[in-house]
Design a protein around this motif. Structure first.
Motif, PDB file in Angstrom:
ATOM      1  N   MET A 195       0.828  -1.213   0.000  1.00  0.00           N
ATOM      2  CA  MET A 195       0.000   0.000   0.000  1.00  0.00           C
ATOM      3  C   MET A 195       0.859   1.258   0.000  1.00  0.00           C
ATOM      4  N   VAL A 196       1.947   1.241   0.781  1.00  0.00           N
ATOM      5  CA  VAL A 196       2.832   2.409   0.819  1.00  0.00           C
ATOM      6  C   VAL A 196       3.476   2.624  -0.544  1.00  0.00           C
ATOM      7  N   TRP A 197       3.947   1.554  -1.171  1.00  0.00           N
ATOM      8  CA  TRP A 197       4.530   1.688  -2.505  1.00  0.00           C
ATOM      9  C   TRP A 197       3.486   2.172  -3.501  1.00  0.00           C
ATOM     10  N   SER A 198       2.251   1.685  -3.372  1.00  0.00           N
ATOM     11  CA  SER A 198       1.175   2.092  -4.287  1.00  0.00           C
ATOM     12  C   SER A 198       0.821   3.556  -4.116  1.00  0.00           C
ATOM     13  N   ILE A 199       0.790   4.022  -2.866  1.00  0.00           N
ATOM     14  CA  ILE A 199       0.408   5.427  -2.642  1.00  0.00           C
ATOM     15  C   ILE A 199       1.463   6.357  -3.221  1.00  0.00           C
ATOM     16  N   ASN A 200       2.723   5.965  -3.171  1.00  0.00           N
ATOM     17  CA  ASN A 200       3.771   6.791  -3.771  1.00  0.00           C
ATOM     18  C   ASN A 200       3.686   6.771  -5.289  1.00  0.00           C
ATOM     19  N   ASP A 201       3.308   5.637  -5.880  1.00  0.00           N
ATOM     20  CA  ASP A 201       3.089   5.585  -7.323  1.00  0.00           C
ATOM     21  C   ASP A 201       1.932   6.492  -7.725  1.00  0.00           C
ATOM     22  N   THR A 202       0.855   6.459  -6.926  1.00  0.00           N
ATOM     23  CA  THR A 202      -0.316   7.273  -7.232  1.00  0.00           C
ATOM     24  C   THR A 202       0.013   8.755  -7.168  1.00  0.00           C
ATOM     25  N   PHE A 203       0.859   9.146  -6.222  1.00  0.00           N
ATOM     26  CA  PHE A 203       1.260  10.541  -6.068  1.00  0.00           C
ATOM     27  C   PHE A 203       1.865  11.103  -7.353  1.00  0.00           C
ATOM     28  N   GLN A 204       2.421  10.245  -8.198  1.00  0.00           N
ATOM     29  CA  GLN A 204       3.186  10.705  -9.352  1.00  0.00           C
ATOM     30  C   GLN A 204       2.424  10.636 -10.658  1.00  0.00           C
TER      31      GLN A 204
END
Length: 495
Positions: A195-204
Motif C-alpha cells: 500500500m505504501v509503494w502504491s500510494i507513492n506511485d499514485t502521487f506521481q
C-alpha cells in the motif's frame, strides 16, 4: 450585443491581471493564460528543467496551470534558499491535503507553529526511543538477522526483490512508533508495504493535475477523479489512516499516563498533560504523524536498498570488491554495525554513489513562499512553489567527474580513503531536512552489509538490468520492478 462585448472585455482584463507575469521574476517558462506551459509527458520533468539551465541559469521559473514553480538548480543556491524562514511552508497541493486527511497536518505536509511543535516532538521522542543510539541499532541488527533468513528462502530463483526487505525497514520504525513488529512472512505486513509503494506511485500519476489546477477538484465529476487517480489516492490514504487509527485506539484502551512506552504512548501522555481548548496536540494530528512515519520511513530507505541491489547486480565487479572488503573486516557471522563503515571505505563510497546516481527525490519535497521574498536579486512571489532540484547537484559535471555513470571513485581519494562530497544531498537540507536521516543511514549500512555478507545478487540470464528512470516519475525515483537471482555465499571469504 453590448452586454456580450462588455463581458468579453471584462474577461480579457481579468485574464490579463490574473495571469500577467509578475515583475522581478526569475527567467523561465510562462506560457498561456490559465494553462501556462505544460511539461512534456515523455521526458522527466527534472530533465526538461536541466535542459533550460544553459539558457536561464540556476534559478528558473515555470508556470504550470495556476502554479508558479521556481526551480533551484545549484547546490549553494538550494542551501541558501531552504535556510530561509519564508520558504519553510509546504504548498496547498490537493494531493497533500488528500493524503493528510484534509489539511496541513503531520510532519511531512504540516505548516506553521503546529508543524514546528510536532516536528520537535517527534524528533525528541524518536531520539529518546533510541534513534541515533546503540539501542535502535540492536533492533536493526535483529531485523537484519530475520531478513537474511528470509532471503535464504528465495535463493536460486529469478524473481523480484523479496517483500521482506520492505518489512524489515518497516519493522524498525514501527517498533519505535507502535511498539510492535511483524514476521517477515506476515501477509498483513506485505499488504502494508504494498500500500505504501502504491500510494507513492499514485502521487506521481495524472493526479498531479489537481495540484496545478486547484479549482479542478471541486468542479470534476466523479468519473474524472477516478480516471486521474484522485479516488485511488483517497482510498489508499484512507485505508492507511484507518490502520493508524486501529493502533492508536489499541494504545488508548490500555494507556497509562506518564508510562514510558513507544511514540504513540508518549504523544497520548502529552495530550493528557496539555488538555485544553488551545492545545495543538490532537488524535487527528497523531494519526497523520503515524501515517507520515511509516510512509516516509519505509519508502525512502527500502527504495535506496533496492537501488543498491540493482546497481550491484548490474556491476558484478563492484559487488565482488565490496564483498571482499566486508569479508576482510567482518568475519562471517559478525553482525554489521554502523561504526564499521569507517573500516569499509569502498562500501561507503558505493552507498554514497547509489544515493547520488539514483537521486531518490530528484526535485525534493516542494516548499512554498509564505510572502514575497528576494532571492539572488529576483522576487519570489507569495504562493510560489520552490523545488530544490537535487538531481542537478547530484549530476552537475562541474562537481562530478562522471556525472552520468555509476562510479564509486567519486567518493575516494588517491589512497582509497572515503571522502564526503558537498554536492550530495540525499536527505535534503535546510529547515525541513529529513528528520529520520540518522535512522535511515544506520539501516542502509547494516541491512546491505548483512545481505552482502551472505548473498550475491545476479542479473537473470538473458534479462539485462535497466537503471533507467520512469518518465512519469515527478517526485520519487523508485527503481522500476526488476527480477534478480539471489545466490547464497558458502565460503567464508570469496576472492
Amino acid at each position: 450585443m453590448l452586454v456580450e462585448a462588455v463581458i468579453v472585455i471584462l474577461s480579457l482584463v481579468y485574464l490579463y491581471f490574473t495571469f500577467r507575469k509578475p515583475p522581478g521574476l526569475p527567467p523561465g517558462m510562462w506560457g498561456l493564460p490559465i494553462v501556462g506551459k505544460f511539461p512534456s509527458t515523455s521526458v522527466r520533468f527534472g530533465d526538461q528543467v536541466k535542459a533550460l539551465r544553459p539558457r536561464y541559469g540556476d534559478l528558473i521559473s515555470w508556470r504550470v496551470g495556476n502554479r508558479l514553480l521556481i526551480f533551484l538548480c545549484n547546490q549553494q543556491l538550494i542551501k541558501r534558499a531552504l535556510s530561509k524562514q519564508e520558504f519553510t511552508d509546504r504548498p496547498d497541493f490537493s494531493t497533500f491535503f488528500t493524503y493528510a486527511q484534509g489539511g496541513f497536518h503531520g510532519v511531512i505536509f504540516g505548516n506553521g507553529v503546529k508543524w514546528q511543535i510536532h516536528r520537535r516532538f517527534v524528533l525528541r521522542h524518536l531520539r529518546n526511543l533510541g534513534m541515533g543510539k546503540s539501542k535502535v541499532e540492536l533492533d536493526i541488527q535483529e531485523e537484519a538477522v530475520h531478513l537474511v533468513e528470509d532471503f535464504k528462502k528465495h535463493t536460486d530463483k529469478d524473481e523480484t526483490v523479496p517483500m521482506s526487505l520492505g518489512v524489515a525497514v518497516f519493522n524498525v520504525i514501527w517498533k519505535m512508533v507502535a511498539g510492535t513488529r511483524f514476521r517477515m512472512d506476515d501477509q498483513r505486513a506485505h499488504d502494508l508495504v504494498s500500500m505504501v509503494w502504491s500510494i507513492n506511485d499514485t502521487f506521481q500519476g495524472p493526479v498531479t493535475l489537481f495540484n496545478f489546477f486547484p479549482w479542478l477538484e471541486n468542479w470534476s465529476p466523479k468519473w474524472l477523479k477516478e480516471k486521474l487517480g484522485l479516488k485511488d489516492l483517497q482510498d489508499l490514504s484512507g485505508e492507511l489512516f484507518s490502520i493508524a487509527k486501529e493502533y492508536v485506539k489499541l494504545h488508548e484502551d490500555k494507556h497509562e499516563p506518564n508510562k514510558e512506552g513507544d511514540l504513540i504512548d508518549q504523544y497520548l501522555s502529552a495530550m493528557k498533560e496539555e488538555e485544553n481548548e488551545d492545545s495543538i496536540l490532537s488524535v487527528k494530528e497523531l494519526l497523520v504523524v503515524v501515517l507520515d512515519l511509516f510512509v516516509a520511513g519505509l519508502e525512502t530507505t527500502s527504495s535506496t536498498l533496492r537501488w543498491a541491489i540493482l546497481y550491484l547486480a548490474k556491476y558484478p565487479e563492484i559487488q565482488r570488491r565490496v564483498q571482499r572488503e566486508i569479508d576482510n573486516v567482518l568475519p562471517r557471522g559478525t553482525k554489521p554495525q554502523y561504526q564499521d563503515r569507517a573500516k569499509l571505505p569502498y562500501f561507503e563510497a558505493v552507498l554514497n554513489e547509489v544515493n547520488r546516481i539514483s537521486s531518490l527525490v530528484p526535485l525534493g519535497v516542494p516548499h512554498m513562499a509564505s510572502q514575497d521574498t528576494q532571492l539572488e536579486g529576483y522576487i519570489i512571489p507569495k504562493g510560489a512553489v520552490l523545488l530544490p532540484h537535487l538531481e542537478c547537484s547530484h549530476k552537475d559535471p562541474e562537481l562530478w567527474e562522471k556525472p552520468d555513470q555509476f562510479y564509486p571513485e567519486h567518493f575516494l581519494d588517491a589512497e582509497g580513503k572515503f571522502v564526503p562530497r558537498e554536492g550530495l544531498m540525499p536527505f535534503a537540507v535546510g529547515r525541513r531536512v529529513c528528520l529520520g536521516e540518522s535512522l535511515a543511514r544506520v539501516e542502509i549500512v547494516v541491512f546491505l552489509a548483512a545481505l552482502l555478507q551472505n548473498f550475491t545478487f545476479i542479473a537473470p540470464e538473458g534479462e539485462p538490468l535497466s537503471t533507467e528512470n520512469d518518465p512519469k516519475e515527478f517526485s520519487l525515483n523508485s527503481p522500476k520492478p526488476y527480477r534478480i537471482t539471489i545466490r547464497e555465499r558458502k565460503s567464508e571469504v570469496e576472492k
